[in-house]
Design an enzyme around this catalytic site. Sequence first.
Site, PDB file in Angstrom:
ATOM      1  N   CYS A  36       0.864  -1.185   0.000  1.00  0.00           N
ATOM      2  CA  CYS A  36       0.000   0.000   0.000  1.00  0.00           C
ATOM      3  C   CYS A  36       0.898   1.231   0.000  1.00  0.00           C
ATOM      4  O   CYS A  36       1.802   1.331   0.828  1.00  0.00           O
ATOM      5  CB  CYS A  36      -0.886   0.056   1.248  1.00  0.00           C
ATOM      6  SG  CYS A  36      -1.320  -1.530   1.967  1.00  0.00           S
ATOM      7  N   GLU A  76      -7.644   9.082   1.679  1.00  0.00           N
ATOM      8  CA  GLU A  76      -7.138   8.703   0.375  1.00  0.00           C
ATOM      9  C   GLU A  76      -8.243   8.353  -0.614  1.00  0.00           C
ATOM     10  O   GLU A  76      -9.307   7.854  -0.228  1.00  0.00           O
ATOM     11  CB  GLU A  76      -6.251   7.453   0.500  1.00  0.00           C
ATOM     12  CG  GLU A  76      -5.053   7.619   1.406  1.00  0.00           C
ATOM     13  CD  GLU A  76      -4.209   6.371   1.500  1.00  0.00           C
ATOM     14  OE1 GLU A  76      -2.986   6.509   1.663  1.00  0.00           O
ATOM     15  OE2 GLU A  76      -4.762   5.246   1.410  1.00  0.00           O
TER      16      GLU A  76
END
Length: 225
Positions: free
Chosen positions: A85, A147
């Site tokens: 990630c 995000e």
Amino acid sequence: MSVDLSSYDDEQVRLMEECCILVDPDDNVIGHESKLNCHLMENINKGMLHRAFSIFLFNSEGKLLLQQRADEKITFPGYWTNTCCSHPLHREEELVAANQQGVRFAARRKLEHELGISPEDISLDEFNYLTRIHYLSPSDEKWGEHEVDYILFLQKDVAFKAVANEVQATQWVSQDELKELMATAEEKGLKVTPWFKLIVENFIFKWWADLSNLDTSEQGIVHKM
């Protein structure tokens, strides 16, 4: 904005100088800001939003590679999560929008950085882009995530070696093993990242059921989570 980083790992502090891509809720690029500023809850609470990606690497047996984030990480240290990630950076090759080329380029870069996977082992078109999620989650009172996260699937047998400053453990899991991990994580004292929980609870198993024929019908959607 002055933030005391003296108690954190030197390499992780250095990475906080990287320049992330700021976006609006529809994932349109609106600017750039340091990784540090993008992850401060003070800024997140004012609406600062950046672009990210989550990679799910499957082997030829259909098992998914999980990682446990290193304790040196500033956000979500020690948490279990998907294979990799991170964030595309505000640089020419990672801003390319066509066919998500910028995100794909960044994904390949970070697989090498976190798991030692050679870029020569993965071509950009081997990443399967499925959809995006928009989520917000604090890591603690100071740090957090906000995000628009691109979900990328990749099925390939590749050699890897976890980079200790980034990843402290890895584990291959089947669908049933992941379900068991998620169901028992709290009682076993395992921490799981919030974005991974969201993806597992809402998406992963419908895609995992047919890795050779992935449903790409949601590519144009930003799911508000």
